[in-house]
Design a protein around this motif. Structure first.
Motif, PDB file in Angstrom:
ATOM      1  N   LEU A 316       0.944  -1.062  -0.011  1.00 46.24           N
ATOM      2  CA  LEU A 316       0.072  -0.010  -0.087  1.00 46.24           C
ATOM      3  C   LEU A 316       1.040   1.272  -0.018  1.00 46.24           C
ATOM      4  N   VAL A 317       0.787   1.980  -0.843  1.00 46.59           N
ATOM      5  CA  VAL A 317       1.817   3.058  -1.579  1.00 46.59           C
ATOM      6  C   VAL A 317       1.161   4.366  -1.467  1.00 46.59           C
ATOM      7  N   VAL A 318       1.719   5.451  -0.550  1.00 40.65           N
ATOM      8  CA  VAL A 318       1.011   6.910  -0.701  1.00 40.65           C
ATOM      9  C   VAL A 318       2.208   7.363  -1.270  1.00 40.65           C
ATOM     10  N   SER A 319       1.710   8.197  -2.527  1.00 41.16           N
ATOM     11  CA  SER A 319       2.718   8.921  -2.850  1.00 41.16           C
ATOM     12  C   SER A 319       2.399  10.363  -3.183  1.00 41.16           C
ATOM     13  N   GLY A 320       3.209  11.345  -3.182  1.00 37.81           N
ATOM     14  CA  GLY A 320       3.103  12.852  -3.604  1.00 37.81           C
ATOM     15  C   GLY A 320       3.955  13.694  -3.721  1.00 37.81           C
ATOM     16  N   ASP A 321       3.891  14.707  -3.850  1.00 39.11           N
ATOM     17  CA  ASP A 321       5.224  15.621  -4.436  1.00 39.11           C
ATOM     18  C   ASP A 321       5.723  16.199  -3.053  1.00 39.11           C
ATOM     19  N   ALA A 322       6.638  17.007  -3.257  1.00 40.32           N
ATOM     20  CA  ALA A 322       7.695  17.500  -2.146  1.00 40.32           C
ATOM     21  C   ALA A 322       6.794  18.430  -1.220  1.00 40.32           C
ATOM     22  N   ILE A 323       5.728  19.218  -1.777  1.00 40.91           N
ATOM     23  CA  ILE A 323       4.862  20.153  -0.923  1.00 40.91           C
ATOM     24  C   ILE A 323       3.716  19.542  -0.306  1.00 40.91           C
ATOM     25  N   GLY A 324       3.739  18.358  -0.209  1.00 39.75           N
ATOM     26  CA  GLY A 324       2.554  17.720   0.273  1.00 39.75           C
ATOM     27  C   GLY A 324       2.945  17.468   1.724  1.00 39.75           C
ATOM     28  N   LYS A 325       1.848  17.345   2.404  1.00 36.70           N
ATOM     29  CA  LYS A 325       2.087  16.805   3.884  1.00 36.70           C
ATOM     30  C   LYS A 325       2.768  15.890   4.155  1.00 36.70           C
ATOM     31  N   ARG A 326       3.601  15.662   4.820  1.00 34.17           N
ATOM     32  CA  ARG A 326       4.550  14.452   5.338  1.00 34.17           C
ATOM     33  C   ARG A 326       3.763  13.413   5.918  1.00 34.17           C
ATOM     34  N   PRO A 327       3.805  12.153   5.710  1.00 32.76           N
ATOM     35  CA  PRO A 327       2.919  11.267   6.473  1.00 32.76           C
ATOM     36  C   PRO A 327       3.355  11.237   7.946  1.00 32.76           C
ATOM     37  N   ASP A 328       2.327  10.555   8.847  1.00 28.66           N
ATOM     38  CA  ASP A 328       2.425  10.579  10.110  1.00 28.66           C
ATOM     39  C   ASP A 328       3.334   9.462  10.575  1.00 28.66           C
ATOM     40  N   THR A 329       4.508   9.560  11.196  1.00 25.91           N
ATOM     41  CA  THR A 329       5.196   8.526  11.478  1.00 25.91           C
ATOM     42  C   THR A 329       5.079   8.003  12.776  1.00 25.91           C
ATOM     43  N   SER A 330       4.194   8.542  13.435  1.00 24.02           N
ATOM     44  CA  SER A 330       3.724   7.883  14.715  1.00 24.02           C
ATOM     45  C   SER A 330       2.897   6.926  14.686  1.00 24.02           C
ATOM     46  N   ILE A 331       2.258   6.483  13.698  1.00 20.53           N
ATOM     47  CA  ILE A 331       1.442   5.412  13.310  1.00 20.53           C
ATOM     48  C   ILE A 331       2.120   4.210  13.166  1.00 20.53           C
ATOM     49  N   LEU A 332       1.995   3.125  13.840  1.00 25.08           N
ATOM     50  CA  LEU A 332       3.034   1.833  13.351  1.00 25.08           C
ATOM     51  C   LEU A 332       2.112   0.877  12.722  1.00 25.08           C
ATOM     52  N   ALA A 333       0.765   0.788  13.082  1.00 24.42           N
ATOM     53  CA  ALA A 333      -0.116  -0.212  12.283  1.00 24.42           C
ATOM     54  C   ALA A 333      -1.494   0.027  12.494  1.00 24.42           C
ATOM     55  N   TRP A 334      -2.423  -0.793  11.770  1.00 22.65           N
ATOM     56  CA  TRP A 334      -3.691  -0.723  11.906  1.00 22.65           C
ATOM     57  C   TRP A 334      -4.110  -2.299  11.868  1.00 22.65           C
ATOM     58  N   HIS A 335      -5.046  -2.512  12.824  1.00 21.28           N
ATOM     59  CA  HIS A 335      -5.695  -3.915  12.718  1.00 21.28           C
ATOM     60  C   HIS A 335      -7.158  -3.788  12.705  1.00 21.28           C
ATOM     61  N   PHE A 336      -7.721  -4.411  11.557  1.00 27.80           N
ATOM     62  CA  PHE A 336      -9.261  -4.341  11.748  1.00 27.80           C
ATOM     63  C   PHE A 336     -10.008  -5.617  11.911  1.00 27.80           C
ATOM     64  N   THR A 337     -11.087  -5.753  12.911  1.00 29.57           N
ATOM     65  CA  THR A 337     -11.910  -6.791  12.951  1.00 29.57           C
ATOM     66  C   THR A 337     -13.344  -6.435  12.361  1.00 29.57           C
ATOM     67  N   GLY A 338     -13.687  -7.153  11.038  1.00 28.60           N
ATOM     68  CA  GLY A 338     -14.832  -6.803  10.322  1.00 28.60           C
ATOM     69  C   GLY A 338     -15.492  -7.838  10.032  1.00 28.60           C
ATOM     70  N   GLU A 339     -15.355  -9.093  10.575  1.00 25.90           N
ATOM     71  CA  GLU A 339     -16.219 -10.269   9.942  1.00 25.90           C
ATOM     72  C   GLU A 339     -17.199 -10.268  11.126  1.00 25.90           C
ATOM     73  N   ARG A 340     -17.792  -9.395  11.514  1.00 26.05           N
ATOM     74  CA  ARG A 340     -18.976  -9.132  12.777  1.00 26.05           C
ATOM     75  C   ARG A 340     -19.959  -8.266  12.479  1.00 26.05           C
ATOM     76  N   SER A 341     -21.108  -8.613  13.034  1.00 28.60           N
ATOM     77  CA  SER A 341     -22.131  -7.356  12.916  1.00 28.60           C
ATOM     78  C   SER A 341     -21.588  -5.941  13.133  1.00 28.60           C
ATOM     79  N   GLY A 342     -22.041  -5.030  12.377  1.00 33.16           N
ATOM     80  CA  GLY A 342     -21.433  -3.740  12.416  1.00 33.16           C
ATOM     81  C   GLY A 342     -21.087  -3.170  13.888  1.00 33.16           C
ATOM     82  N   GLU A 343     -22.029  -3.459  14.677  1.00 30.34           N
ATOM     83  CA  GLU A 343     -21.899  -2.727  15.946  1.00 30.34           C
ATOM     84  C   GLU A 343     -20.629  -3.165  16.807  1.00 30.34           C
TER      85      GLU A 343
END
Length: 711
Positions: A316-343
């Protein structure tokens, strides 16, 4: 956007709701007409079209339906929810609208570009209630509307550049065209398979061409889909004009990701990025059953050597030019649990704070209460928690069953230790945990205290993570062990050859594990645990119970027990066995042929006998016909004789009358004709003798005639 499309020559199709150029015929790409018509019908009939729609999730029964309808598709863009809100987005390759739907729900103004007419119509149907989503049927290399965008997405698209983009370097041309359509500071979000992904080294076939090792051996042709490794892809993005690109790794891959790890996550000391990788391996529905290695054992090694990102199955790649907002390096990972009822669906975000600590933050995808009490379960998610460093206790069990010649006694020893750990974790302020038998009742608060939720720290102490579910009643201890074993089976790609003998099914393995841990349980008791588990999953996913299917799987599904090399050995053994079968069949065929020849000779003999019998029957039939004619002749003679007898009888009657007359004359003349009387008496005697003689002969003739007629 609509006015710009109209000015550029696009027309709105009122029947499908899609914008298209006059005469546009679409591109040659499809999952199959029947598949896409089925998906279209499901979406058209659905009343809930949202990403977390339980109605659509119930139709996920095979790979195409999972890919187009599962809410997990949208996980690939969940990290960008904030930048999508209010943004002008060009989605290239909308497919059937799964990701289009998510961006529309985020509040983006989406222009979804899809090359096939049928898929474009399905994407519009999926987003029919979102006014800020426009679907256009066109190719990217021919698309022009004069609009600039804040975000452009290429999710599973760049690999097809060779097929649908003109130019010598089609992929580079596609990236450059996307670059020119971005606003200053805009972002390109790209998701694609990694040519050098670990699962392809393990033997998984190349996703687009279906051949193992095809991509990693670099055998792509000019007119075929193509993927690239991290370095080559990064250089291509740089050539296309993107000054900065941030690579992330979705696991198991970008199609249905359950975890996404950033570059910071792979490099952060104290954060176990490898755990998110190895625990997601079996979540890949396209993973082959037989692999050359066990990826769940390899990922921790790759993470330790800091090459896990380079060998991620997808990027998963996010690309931009030099003037764009730099990525947030504090985020290490995301994990999702979605095989459930929405709530119950949630996002777990791992963040490094300014003090260097790692914090776990939880977000409910559908919003709502963080505590939900249901009929059987209580669900609770805090806002945040401390990240616990160490390794999951379940990793010990994983290493046991993937080691050659492991013994079931080792599994039993692990569960004895696990129960000891469990007792220490729950002892504070509570009564001692009773573990006398599998039926021993424990508090339902222990439902989530599974080995994978117990982290063994570097100090040797055990701590609990991700405790979100509670059973509303007391629960049998055996169910907790059953759940732990079930999770292991759903994690391991290969059980190594064991020195212990047990039935190679989930039920056989679970039964042997209970026995080795000192618990005598019957198959019926294990199936009762299975029914509890099915009831739990039914409430979590809001779906009907299906105990029969689950128990059938427990009884009959084979444990994954061989890797690619073992499979080849087993295949050679099967071939040898088949060769022996072929030889036996050849002998049998020769015996059958010999018997067939003998039977042929016997048939010829029987045919000759039948011919002789046929001739005899014809002779008998001829004689029978002759005899019939003779009988007819005799019947005619008998009829003539019968008429003659009737004539004689009539004459005899007349003679009797004449004799009577003569007797009267004789009586009258007795006196004077005595001499004549003597003479008459002699004549009468002669006549009597004559009558009796002829009457007997006639009677005998009549009797013979009747006998012939009867014959």
């Amino acid at each position: 956007m609509k006015s710009k499309l109209s000015e550029s020559g696009y027309q709105f199709d009122t029947q499908t709701g899609v914008w298209l150029r006059p005469g546009y015929a679409g591109i040659a790409y499809s999952d199959g007409e029947n598949v896409e018509r089925r998906i279209a019908a499901i979406i058209e009939r659905a009343s809930d079209l949202t990403v977390l729609s339980e109605e659509l999730r119930r139709h996920c029964s095979d790979w195409p339906s999972f890919y187009h309808l599962s809410g997990a598709r949208s996980n690939i863009l969940r990290p960008f929810k904030d930048i999508l809100k209010g943004a002008d987005v060009l989605e290239v390759g909308a497919g059937c609208g799964a990701i289009t739907r998510y961006m529309g729900e985020c509040g983006a103004r989406v222009l979804a570009l899809e090359g096939t007419l049928r898929r474009a119509a399905i994407a519009r149907s999926r987003t029919r209630d979102l006014p800020d989503v426009i679907v256009t049927a066109d190719r990217l290399d021919q698309f022009e509307c004069g609009q600039k965008f804040d975000v452009i997405t290429l999710i599973g698209v760049l690999e097809y550049a060779n097929l649908f983009t003109s130019g010598d370097d089609s992929a580079l041309a596609m990236l450059r065209q996307a670059r020119t359509a971005l606003k200053p500071g805009g972002k390109l979000i790209l998701a694609i398979e990694n040519q050098l992904g670990l699962k392809y080294f393990a033997g998984a076939p190349e996703d687009h061409l279906g051949q193992s090792m095809y991509g990693i051996e670099g055998r792509y042709e000019k007119d075929q889909p193509q993927t690239w490794g991290r370095k080559v892809l990064a250089e291509m993005l740089m050539k296309a004009g993107f000054a900065r690109s941030e690579f992330m790794a979705p696991f198991p891959d970008y199609k249905l990701p359950v975890s996404i790890v950033t570059e910071s996550g792979f490099s952060c000391v104290g954060f176990d990025a490898g755990a998110l990788a190895w625990q997601s391996v079996k979540r890949d529905p396209q993973l082959p059953h037989i692999l050359a290695m066990s990826p769940e054992l390899v990922w921790p090694v790759l993470a330790q050597n800091e090459i896990a990102l380079d060998l991620a199955n997808s990027f998963l790649v996010v690309s931009g030019d030099a003037i764009g907002k730099r990525p947030d390096t504090s985020i290490l990972a995301w994990h999702f649990t979605g095989e459930r009822s929405g709530e119950f669906c949630k996002e777990t975000r791992f963040v490094q704070t300014g003090h260097g600590e790692i914090e776990v933050r939880y977000h409910l995808l559908a919003g709502g209460d963080r505590r939900v009490k249901g009929r059987l379960l209580t669900f609770f998610v805090p806002e945040k928690a401390e990240y616990v460093q160490g390794r999951p206790l379940s990793q010990e069990l994983l290493h046991i069953v993937t080691r050659n010649s492991w013994r079931m006694e080792e599994v039993g020893a692990f569960f004895k230790r696990y129960l000891h750990v469990l007792g220490s974790l729950t002892a504070s302020g509570e009564a001692p945990l009773s573990i006398n038998s599998a039926d021993s009742l424990i508090s339902g608060e222990h439902l989530d205290l599974l080995p994978q939720n117990i982290i063994v720290g570097w100090d040797g102490l055990c701590r609990v993570i991700d405790k979100e579910w509670q059973w509303n009643d007391d629960m049998p201890l055996g169910w907790l062990i059953f759940r732990s074993l079930l999770r292991l089976i759903h994690t391991v790609t290969r059980f190594s050859a064991s020195a212990s003998d047990f039935v190679g099914t989930p039920l056989g393995f679970i039964r042997a594990a209970f026995k080795s841990a000192g618990f005598a349980v019957t198959d019926g008791e294990i199936e009762s645990f299975a029914r509890l588990e099915e009831a739990l999953q039914s409430e979590v996913a809001r779906r009907p119970l299906n105990n029969d299917e689950f128990i059938h799987w427990l009884r009959t599904a084979p444990l994954p027990r061989c890797n690619l090399n073992q499979a080849l050995i087993e295949r050679d053994r099967q071939i040898s066995g088949l060769n022996q079968v072929v030889a036996d069949q050849a002998r049998h065929i020769r015996n059958v042929e010999s018997d067939w020849s003998a039977r042929g000779q016997r048939i010829e003999e029987l045919e000759r006998v039948a011919a002789d019998q046929a001739r005899h029957i014809r002779n008998v039939e001829s004689d029978w016909s002759a005899r019939g004619q003779r009988i007819e002749e005799l019947e005619r003679v008998a009829a003539d004789q019968a008429r003659h007898i009737r004539n004689v009888e009539s004459d005899w009657s007349a003679r009797g009358q004449h004799i009577e007359e003569l007797e009267r004359v004789v009586a009258d003349q007795t006196a004077h004709i005595k001499d004549l009387l003597v003479h008459i008496n002699n004549i009468e005697a002669e006549l009597t003798e004559f009558r009796l003689s002829w009457y007997g002969k006639l009677k005998a003739a009549i009797q013979k005639a009747r006998q012939r007629r009867q014959k």
